[in-house]
Design an enzyme around this catalytic site. Structure first.
Site, PDB file in Angstrom:
ATOM      1  N   LYS A 252       0.999  -1.178   0.073  1.00 22.18           N
ATOM      2  CA  LYS A 252      -0.154  -0.122  -0.154  1.00 22.18           C
ATOM      3  C   LYS A 252       0.726   1.165  -0.083  1.00 22.18           C
ATOM      4  O   LYS A 252       0.444   2.057  -0.718  1.00 22.18           O
ATOM      5  CB  LYS A 252      -0.886   0.123   1.296  1.00 22.18           C
ATOM      6  CG  LYS A 252      -2.410  -0.387   0.843  1.00 22.18           C
ATOM      7  CD  LYS A 252      -3.053   0.073   2.389  1.00 22.18           C
ATOM      8  CE  LYS A 252      -2.885  -1.005   3.483  1.00 22.18           C
ATOM      9  NZ  LYS A 252      -3.842  -1.215   4.100  1.00 22.18           N
ATOM     10  N   ARG A 253       2.139   1.135   0.953  1.00 20.42           N
ATOM     11  CA  ARG A 253       2.835   2.520   0.764  1.00 20.42           C
ATOM     12  C   ARG A 253       3.378   2.578  -0.311  1.00 20.42           C
ATOM     13  O   ARG A 253       3.656   3.930  -0.760  1.00 20.42           O
ATOM     14  CB  ARG A 253       3.878   2.040   2.055  1.00 20.42           C
ATOM     15  CG  ARG A 253       3.308   2.903   3.304  1.00 20.42           C
ATOM     16  CD  ARG A 253       4.180   2.438   4.324  1.00 20.42           C
ATOM     17  NE  ARG A 253       4.513   1.117   4.338  1.00 20.42           N
ATOM     18  CZ  ARG A 253       5.822   0.514   4.248  1.00 20.42           C
ATOM     19  NH1 ARG A 253       6.700   1.093   3.705  1.00 20.42           N
ATOM     20  NH2 ARG A 253       5.729  -0.969   4.299  1.00 20.42           N
TER      21      ARG A 253
END
Ligand code: GLU
Length: 506
Positions: A252-253
């Site tokens: 996600k990051r």
């Protein structure tokens, strides 16, 4: 077969892939595809994330045969949200308790934290100390009765757990590595993930658990719980991780993982389904562009690879372009309209396009847009007021300002004569305007490509546009000449020799 998303974040592209593989496998077996919402983590689960996941599943064509759907549930094994199944978990925990397979654990968070630190200092992996495992049942019962808070731990049986994985083959994991006896109910009675998964898979008659490889280390815990419940084991299939192009894990990051972001960019559901199917599975042939129906006919777990699957954005865009070309005009119009509306609302266009205007543009752009949103970049000048030209792109590289001035002056009457107002594009037909401008270029000693590029920038303000002469027809005589005149005025205001940056095209 089931997809069991946790609504603790936006719908993740990896979850979409897992859902798709479950659906395809269910279709290949005549099985049922269930959507179960794993919202036991009440602190992080939200209704908004759940709605995003359900909307994403529906958009992709992956709504549940059975289970949670937008606005409700369908099926006889519900409820399908874990937050609504508390009574069932309590009952199953009682069964395990009655079999002597669990014990109450009185360790306080402080005790556990101290244990964790001690092991960390000794460079040992985290593991429950087993402190409460040996408390005599009578004493444990007395302490529970006296109201002392107690979690419920499941006794992890020593030995090797064998996973007969449909993708990875035989995998052996020593239960010694599982971190010790497993909390299945917290002191407040709330159930934990490993336990709820197994209870639900048993209750819902799940025959195949297909999920990401990141769950492989959880599977032995689940197998021990299935065995403890006396339930038949489902078959397991762990799908390869999805990797970034540098082969790091997609997260996600670091990566764009939210399905909604791909949708907003203008990827089609058809293209995403096609692409996700090929993330770890292959047809065993050269065929790449496959509809959901074709995927359903061809999918086989046997062709799922073990190695990580690289997320190749270039391939996704290529597939999207292929799918855009396959849409009928009316369908493409439907899909494009919201992009024009949003661009207008965001101020990127001065006004939205009417359906008629989009319909006229479609034949000119359908082969040129990798994303639905690319249509806006390509056609925004049709919906702009006065153009603001960039002097740097107005004069082709091989030209100087004077040449451009002469060219605009010479081309103006030709254009004025060739196009009127409210004309339709000629599309692939031979274009008399093009022929006349080519003749002009030749007579003047210019390369036709330079002349066309200069005119393109003058008339549209951009270097990349739909076909130039059809664009002029759609703009109409008045606007085309007004734009050309504005460009000529800009040139007159420029000193000689400036603005030599444009590469010719066409
Ligand atoms: N709820 C889990 C997740 O979101 C999936 C569990 C499973 O598929 O068994 O990762």
């Amino acid at each position: 077969m089931r997809i069991a998303p946790s609504p603790t974040g936006p719908f993740h592209i990896g979850t979409a892939r897992t859902a798709l593989f479950n659906l395809l496998f269910a279709r290949s077996r005549g099985g049922t595809y269930i959507v179960r919402v794993e919202d036991t983590d009440t602190a992080r689960s939200t209704k908004e994330f759940e709605a995003d996941i359900l909307a994403g599943l529906e958009w992709l064509g992956l709504a549940a045969d059975e289970g949670v759907i937008a606005g409700g549930e369908r099926g006889a094994s519900g409820p399908y949200r874990q937050s609504e199944r508390g009574a069932r978990y309590a009952a199953v925990a009682d069964q395990l308790r009655a079999k002597g397979l669990t014990y109450p654990c009185f360790c306080t968070p402080g005790d556990l934290e101290a244990d964790r630190k001690r092991r960390e200092a000794a460079k040992l992996p985290p593991r429950y100390s087993g402190r409460c495992a040996a408390i005599a049942p009578e004493e444990a019962a007395r302490r529970v009765a006296s109201g002392e808070p107690a979690a419920l731990r499941f006794r992890v049986k020593p030995g090797i757990v064998v996973i007969d994985d449909l993708v990875r083959g035989r995998v052996e994991i020593d239960s010694e590595t599982l971190g010790g006896d497993l909390v299945i109910l917290r002191a407040d009675g709330s159930p934990l993930y490993h336990f709820t998964v197994v209870v639900d898979d048993v209750d819902m008659g799940i025959t195949h658990v297909i999920r990401g490889e990141d769950h492989l280390s959880n599977t032995p815990k689940h197998i021990l719980l299935f065995e403890a419940l006396g339930a038949p084991l489902p078959r397991f299939a762990h799908l390869p991780l999805i990797l970034n192009s540098d082969r790091t894990k997609m997260s996600k990051r670091k990566s764009q993982t939210a399905l909604a972001d791909y949708r907003a960019e203008g990827f089609l559901a058809e293209a995403l389904v096609n692409f996700l199917a090929l993330l770890g599975w292959s047809t065993g042939s050269e065929d790449e562009v496959l509809s959901m129906r074709e995927l359903e006919e061809r999918f086989a777990l046997a062709h799922v690879q073990k190695a990580g699957a690289v997320f190749d954005r270039t391939r996704l865009e290529w597939l999207n372009g292929q799918w855009i070309r396959r849409l009928g005009n009316d369908e493409l119009l439907e899909r494009l309209r919201p992009f024009y509306e949003r661009a207008a609302a965001a101020g990127a266009l001065q006004r939205t396009a009417t359906d008629e205007e989009i319909a006229v543009l479609i034949p000119l752009i359908r082969e040129r847009i990798p994303l639905l949103s690319s249509a806006i970049d390509l056609t925004d000048f049709f919906f702009a007021g006065d153009l603001r030209h960039d002097a740097a792109t107005l004069v082709p590289k091989r030209w100087d300002v004077d040449t451009a001035k002469q060219a605009f002056a010479a081309a103006r009457p030709v254009i004025a004569d060739a196009i009127g107002e409210g004309e339709r594009p000629l599309l692939d037909a031979e274009d008399p305007l093009e022929a006349r401008l080519r003749a002009l270029a030749e007579a003047s000693g210019w390369k036709a490509g330079d002349l066309f590029m200069a005119l393109r920038v003058a008339v549209t303000g951009k270097t990349a546009t739909p076909p130039l002469f059809d664009s002029m027809r759609i703009l109409g005589r008045g606007r085309t000449l007004a734009n050309l005149d504005a460009a000529a005025a800009l040139l007159r205001a420029m000193p000689q020799g400036q603005g030599r940056h444009t590469e010719p095209s066409e």
